[in-house]
Design an enzyme around this catalytic site. Structure first.
Site, PDB file in Angstrom:
ATOM      1  N   GLY A 169      -0.074  -0.991   9.960  1.00  0.00           N
ATOM      2  CA  GLY A 169      -0.640  -0.963   8.497  1.00  0.00           C
ATOM      3  C   GLY A 169      -1.756  -2.254   8.032  1.00  0.00           C
ATOM      4  O   GLY A 169      -1.808  -3.502   8.691  1.00  0.00           O
ATOM      5  N   ILE A 197      -0.883  -4.065   5.287  1.00  0.00           N
ATOM      6  CA  ILE A 197       0.159  -5.518   5.261  1.00  0.00           C
ATOM      7  C   ILE A 197       0.165  -5.835   5.850  1.00  0.00           C
ATOM      8  O   ILE A 197       0.492  -7.174   6.483  1.00  0.00           O
ATOM      9  CB  ILE A 197       1.108  -4.916   4.148  1.00  0.00           C
ATOM     10  CG1 ILE A 197       0.743  -4.474   2.751  1.00  0.00           C
ATOM     11  CG2 ILE A 197       2.011  -5.972   3.883  1.00  0.00           C
ATOM     12  CD1 ILE A 197       2.329  -4.107   1.753  1.00  0.00           C
ATOM     13  N   ASN A 243       9.540   8.423   0.688  1.00  0.00           N
ATOM     14  CA  ASN A 243      10.067   7.279   1.750  1.00  0.00           C
ATOM     15  C   ASN A 243      11.552   7.324   1.998  1.00  0.00           C
ATOM     16  O   ASN A 243      11.873   6.784   2.560  1.00  0.00           O
ATOM     17  CB  ASN A 243       8.812   6.444   1.092  1.00  0.00           C
ATOM     18  CG  ASN A 243       7.942   6.629   1.362  1.00  0.00           C
ATOM     19  OD1 ASN A 243       6.977   6.813   2.432  1.00  0.00           O
ATOM     20  ND2 ASN A 243       7.011   5.764   0.274  1.00  0.00           N
ATOM     21  N   GLN A 264      16.460   4.507   9.426  1.00  0.00           N
ATOM     22  CA  GLN A 264      15.959   2.407   9.592  1.00  0.00           C
ATOM     23  C   GLN A 264      17.380   2.486   8.846  1.00  0.00           C
ATOM     24  O   GLN A 264      17.499   1.103  10.523  1.00  0.00           O
ATOM     25  CB  GLN A 264      15.031   2.313   8.516  1.00  0.00           C
ATOM     26  CG  GLN A 264      13.514   2.997   9.684  1.00  0.00           C
ATOM     27  CD  GLN A 264      12.095   2.204   8.991  1.00  0.00           C
ATOM     28  OE1 GLN A 264      11.952   1.722   8.462  1.00  0.00           O
ATOM     29  NE2 GLN A 264      11.072   3.261   9.618  1.00  0.00           N
ATOM     30  N   VAL A 268       9.723  -4.110   1.255  1.00  0.00           N
ATOM     31  CA  VAL A 268       8.822  -3.547   1.315  1.00  0.00           C
ATOM     32  C   VAL A 268       7.813  -2.630   0.518  1.00  0.00           C
ATOM     33  O   VAL A 268       7.058  -2.743  -0.598  1.00  0.00           O
ATOM     34  CB  VAL A 268       7.554  -4.697   2.084  1.00  0.00           C
ATOM     35  CG1 VAL A 268       6.175  -4.882   1.222  1.00  0.00           C
ATOM     36  CG2 VAL A 268       8.123  -5.979   2.059  1.00  0.00           C
ATOM     37  N   GLY A 269       7.950  -1.335   1.660  1.00  0.00           N
ATOM     38  CA  GLY A 269       7.764  -0.555   1.160  1.00  0.00           C
ATOM     39  C   GLY A 269       8.185  -0.070  -0.137  1.00  0.00           C
ATOM     40  O   GLY A 269       9.600   0.309  -1.049  1.00  0.00           O
ATOM     41  N   ASP A 289       5.704 -10.045  -7.970  1.00  0.00           N
ATOM     42  CA  ASP A 289       5.236  -9.636  -9.536  1.00  0.00           C
ATOM     43  C   ASP A 289       5.831 -11.114  -9.942  1.00  0.00           C
ATOM     44  O   ASP A 289       5.350 -11.583 -11.155  1.00  0.00           O
ATOM     45  CB  ASP A 289       6.680  -8.523 -10.108  1.00  0.00           C
ATOM     46  CG  ASP A 289       6.549  -6.915  -9.075  1.00  0.00           C
ATOM     47  OD1 ASP A 289       5.524  -7.095  -9.764  1.00  0.00           O
ATOM     48  OD2 ASP A 289       7.661  -7.128  -8.044  1.00  0.00           O
ATOM     49  N   ARG A 347       2.331 -13.066  -9.108  1.00  0.00           N
ATOM     50  CA  ARG A 347       1.189 -12.572 -10.134  1.00  0.00           C
ATOM     51  C   ARG A 347       1.775 -12.986 -11.741  1.00  0.00           C
ATOM     52  O   ARG A 347       0.801 -13.735 -12.190  1.00  0.00           O
ATOM     53  CB  ARG A 347       1.653 -11.409 -10.695  1.00  0.00           C
ATOM     54  CG  ARG A 347       1.111 -10.357  -9.266  1.00  0.00           C
ATOM     55  CD  ARG A 347       1.359  -8.954  -8.820  1.00  0.00           C
ATOM     56  NE  ARG A 347       0.665  -8.189  -7.881  1.00  0.00           N
ATOM     57  CZ  ARG A 347       0.626  -6.788  -7.121  1.00  0.00           C
ATOM     58  NH1 ARG A 347       1.812  -6.150  -8.149  1.00  0.00           N
ATOM     59  NH2 ARG A 347       0.215  -6.750  -6.897  1.00  0.00           N
ATOM     60  N   HIS A 406      10.543  -2.615  -8.872  1.00  0.00           N
ATOM     61  CA  HIS A 406       9.161  -3.133  -8.795  1.00  0.00           C
ATOM     62  C   HIS A 406       8.394  -1.959  -9.351  1.00  0.00           C
ATOM     63  O   HIS A 406       8.138  -1.142  -8.425  1.00  0.00           O
ATOM     64  CB  HIS A 406       9.085  -3.281  -7.042  1.00  0.00           C
ATOM     65  CG  HIS A 406       7.892  -3.774  -6.870  1.00  0.00           C
ATOM     66  ND1 HIS A 406       6.716  -4.477  -7.239  1.00  0.00           N
ATOM     67  CD2 HIS A 406       6.639  -3.349  -6.492  1.00  0.00           C
ATOM     68  CE1 HIS A 406       5.396  -4.200  -7.441  1.00  0.00           C
ATOM     69  NE2 HIS A 406       5.605  -3.482  -5.864  1.00  0.00           N
TER      70      HIS A 406
HETATM   71  N1  NAD Z   1       6.527  -3.931  -2.266  1.00  0.00           N
HETATM   72  C1  NAD Z   1       5.828  -4.850  -2.727  1.00  0.00           C
HETATM   73  O1  NAD Z   1       4.930  -6.072  -4.066  1.00  0.00           O
HETATM   74  C2  NAD Z   1       4.496  -4.438  -2.290  1.00  0.00           C
HETATM   75  C3  NAD Z   1       3.364  -4.013  -2.664  1.00  0.00           C
HETATM   76  C4  NAD Z   1       2.390  -3.447  -1.793  1.00  0.00           C
HETATM   77  C5  NAD Z   1       2.739  -2.531  -1.128  1.00  0.00           C
HETATM   78  N2  NAD Z   1       3.765  -2.111  -1.297  1.00  0.00           N
HETATM   79  C6  NAD Z   1       4.217  -1.021  -0.348  1.00  0.00           C
HETATM   80  O2  NAD Z   1       4.053  -1.665   0.955  1.00  0.00           O
HETATM   81  C7  NAD Z   1       3.612  -0.288   1.883  1.00  0.00           C
HETATM   82  C8  NAD Z   1       2.687   0.012   2.883  1.00  0.00           C
HETATM   83  O3  NAD Z   1       1.724  -0.462   2.366  1.00  0.00           O
HETATM   84  P1  NAD Z   1       0.160  -0.455   3.670  1.00  0.00           P
HETATM   85  O4  NAD Z   1      -0.392  -1.067   1.884  1.00  0.00           O
HETATM   86  O5  NAD Z   1       0.385  -1.505   4.101  1.00  0.00           O
HETATM   87  O6  NAD Z   1       0.104   0.990   3.595  1.00  0.00           O
HETATM   88  P2  NAD Z   1      -0.204   1.409   4.948  1.00  0.00           P
HETATM   89  O7  NAD Z   1       0.025   2.837   4.750  1.00  0.00           O
HETATM   90  O8  NAD Z   1      -1.857   0.668   4.640  1.00  0.00           O
HETATM   91  O9  NAD Z   1       0.476   0.616   6.423  1.00  0.00           O
HETATM   92  C9  NAD Z   1       1.462   1.314   6.050  1.00  0.00           C
HETATM   93  C10 NAD Z   1       1.918   1.372   7.988  1.00  0.00           C
HETATM   94  O10 NAD Z   1       2.788   1.915   8.549  1.00  0.00           O
HETATM   95  C11 NAD Z   1       3.267   3.061   9.057  1.00  0.00           C
HETATM   96  N3  NAD Z   1       4.246   4.112   9.178  1.00  0.00           N
HETATM   97  C12 NAD Z   1       4.170   4.427   7.715  1.00  0.00           C
HETATM   98  N4  NAD Z   1       5.421   5.318   7.832  1.00  0.00           N
HETATM   99  C13 NAD Z   1       6.114   4.385   8.706  1.00  0.00           C
HETATM  100  C14 NAD Z   1       7.704   4.434   9.879  1.00  0.00           C
HETATM  101  N5  NAD Z   1       8.331   5.723   9.580  1.00  0.00           N
HETATM  102  N6  NAD Z   1       8.292   4.405  10.260  1.00  0.00           N
HETATM  103  C15 NAD Z   1       6.521   3.057  11.292  1.00  0.00           C
HETATM  104  N7  NAD Z   1       5.654   2.726  10.695  1.00  0.00           N
HETATM  105  C16 NAD Z   1       5.627   3.724   9.734  1.00  0.00           C
HETATM  106  C17 NAD Z   1       1.441   3.653   9.038  1.00  0.00           C
HETATM  107  O11 NAD Z   1       1.793   4.161  10.189  1.00  0.00           O
HETATM  108  C18 NAD Z   1       0.625   2.830   8.782  1.00  0.00           C
HETATM  109  O12 NAD Z   1       0.190   1.592   9.719  1.00  0.00           O
HETATM  110  C19 NAD Z   1       3.609   0.571   0.627  1.00  0.00           C
HETATM  111  O13 NAD Z   1       4.710   2.193   0.686  1.00  0.00           O
HETATM  112  C20 NAD Z   1       2.643  -0.086   0.066  1.00  0.00           C
HETATM  113  O14 NAD Z   1       2.992   0.951  -1.082  1.00  0.00           O
HETATM  114  C21 NAD Z   1       4.731  -2.317  -1.610  1.00  0.00           C
HETATM  115  O1  LMR Z   2       1.333  -0.780  -6.744  1.00  0.00           O
HETATM  116  C1  LMR Z   2       1.196  -0.130  -5.585  1.00  0.00           C
HETATM  117  O2  LMR Z   2       2.088   1.375  -5.693  1.00  0.00           O
HETATM  118  C2  LMR Z   2       1.199  -1.297  -4.367  1.00  0.00           C
HETATM  119  C3  LMR Z   2       2.110  -2.377  -4.542  1.00  0.00           C
HETATM  120  O3  LMR Z   2       3.811  -2.281  -4.867  1.00  0.00           O
HETATM  121  C4  LMR Z   2       1.562  -3.631  -6.029  1.00  0.00           C
HETATM  122  O4  LMR Z   2       2.338  -4.436  -6.807  1.00  0.00           O
HETATM  123  O5  LMR Z   2       0.729  -3.808  -5.697  1.00  0.00           O
END
Ligand code: NAD
Ligand code: LMR
Length: 328
Positions: free
Chosen positions: A14, A16, A107, A114, A131-132, A161, A164, A189
């Site tokens: 993905g 990230i 999710n 997991q 992170v998700g 955060d 930022r 978050h």
């Molecule tokens: N905590 C934070 O600060 C923060 C910041 C940014 C994004 N995020 C979150 O991180 C997550 C990923 O974001 P992204 O932009 O990389 O998304 P993305 O859709 O580009 O990538 C996610 C990847 O995860 C894979 N995936 C989905 N379900 C899965 C599973 N059950 N097992 C294994 N792989 C799986 C998908 O195929 C995809 O390739 C999102 O939930 C997003 O909201 C969190």
């Molecule tokens: O805001 C989102 O959904 C992605 C991530 O959590 C962020 O803070 O950038």
């Protein structure tokens, strides 16, 4: 030569993941002398597996001296086998107009499965970073789904955060990011998070006094940090990726290698500190040493801060109630 550390990354193909795995393999997370084995998980769909294969080809093409092994799989028990570190990134990200909690039930199932897989096959000392989104509640679900692992091994990412907030403060005060210490982001978050610079110092003196602008704090700074994720989605049409990967690297590097007495923010299961009920996955100020974190204690919580900390706590408790049925 140190023995290799097994690092599991979910959602490795993905956005990230694509910013993350190359930096892990280059030694930015665990040190330039630490060999790693990357164990990458993606969805079983053809497209996701093909993309993962492509990422692995590129990793090969980097010829990273520290990358001594690689696994690509659609099976969580293969990805987490003996993992010392697990970055749980794979989940559905939100799009424009959605809040992170809209992703809750979708999710939650991923993190139940997991957590159970980690419980079964990961190292007993595995350090897990979720992170998700919604990251705190997903980390809570994974922790509760892994009853044989120490709950302290499960953390959620508040570091983006924190980073930022650091940058906004540095800009406002006209100081270097590197000179700011003792910042914390309390809670979830989500837009309810409470970035708190009451204790922050710059060159040893109070940053709050230097800024001297409480209405900026309440009306500009706090909402700006809280809504930064949405602002990035609005601007890019996609959620933050490189900065999220960077924060994940910072979080784990500090946890594993230590913070040298400095504060970091980590989402961790509460031990009851600061009146936050035990087990709630909440952003706290921590200091890390020898692979462990300790909550910074003894901070005075004034009325405004208590109100802010309670607001983000209430949201976390609401999210927790929303997934209670999945946890049996
Ligand atoms: N905590 C934070 O600060 C923060 C910041 C940014 C994004 N995020 C979150 O991180 C997550 C990923 O974001 P992204 O932009 O990389 O998304 P993305 O859709 O580009 O990538 C996610 C990847 O995860 C894979 N995936 C989905 N379900 C899965 C599973 N059950 N097992 C294994 N792989 C799986 C998908 O195929 C995809 O390739 C999102 O939930 C997003 O909201 C969190
Ligand atoms: O805001 C989102 O959904 C992605 C991530 O959590 C962020 O803070 O950038």
């Amino acid at each position: 030569m140190k023995s290799p550390v097994r690092v599991a990354v979910t959602g490795a193909a993905g956005q990230i993941g694509y910013s993350l795995v190359f930096r892990i393999a280059s030694g930015e997370m665990l040190g330039k002398d630490q060999p790693v084995i990357l164990q990458m998980l993606e969805l079983p769909m053809e497209k996701a597996q093909a993309a993962l294969k492509g990422v692995m080809m590129e990793l090969e093409d980097c010829a990273f001296p520290l990358l001594v092994g690689m696994v690509g799989t659609d099976d969580a028990e293969v990805a987490f086998k003996d993992a010392d570190v697990a970055l749980l990134v794979g989940a559905r990200p939100r799009g424009p107009g959605m809040e992170r909690k809209d992703l809750l039930l979708e999710n939650a199932k991923i993190f139940t499965a997991q957590g159970a897989a980690l419980n079964k096959v990961a190292s007993r000392d595995v350090k897990v970073l979720v992170v998700g989104n919604p990251a705190n509640t997903n980390a809570y679900i994974a922790m509760k789904s892994a009853p044989d692992l120490n709950p302290k091994n499960f953390t959620a990412m508040l570091r983006l955060d924190h980073n930022r907030a650091l940058s906004q403060l540095a800009i406002k005060a006209g100081v270097a990011v590197a000179d700011i210490e003792k910042l914390v982001v309390w809670g979830n978050h989500s837009p309810t998070m409470y970035p708190d610079y009451r204790f922050a110092t710059v060159g040893g003196s109070s940053l709050k006094d230097k800024i001297g602008d409480e209405s900026w704090n309440r009306e500009t700074f706090i909402p700006k940090v809280g809504k930064r994720g949405a602002a990035i989605i609005e601007a890019r049409g996609l959620s933050s990726a490189a900065s999220a990967a960077n924060a994940a690297i910072d979080h784990l590097r500090d946890w594993v290698l230590g913070t040298d007495g400095k504060w970091a923010t980590m989402g961790i299961p509460s031990d009851g500190s600061y009146g936050i009920p035990k087990d709630v996955m909440y952003g706290f100020p921590v200091v890390c040493k020898d692979g462990k974190y300790e909550i910074v204690s003894g901070l005075v919580i004034d009325d405004y801060s208590r109100e802010m900390m309670n607001k983000t706590l209430a949201e976390l408790e609401e999210e927790r109630a929303g997934v209670a049925s999945l946890l049996g």
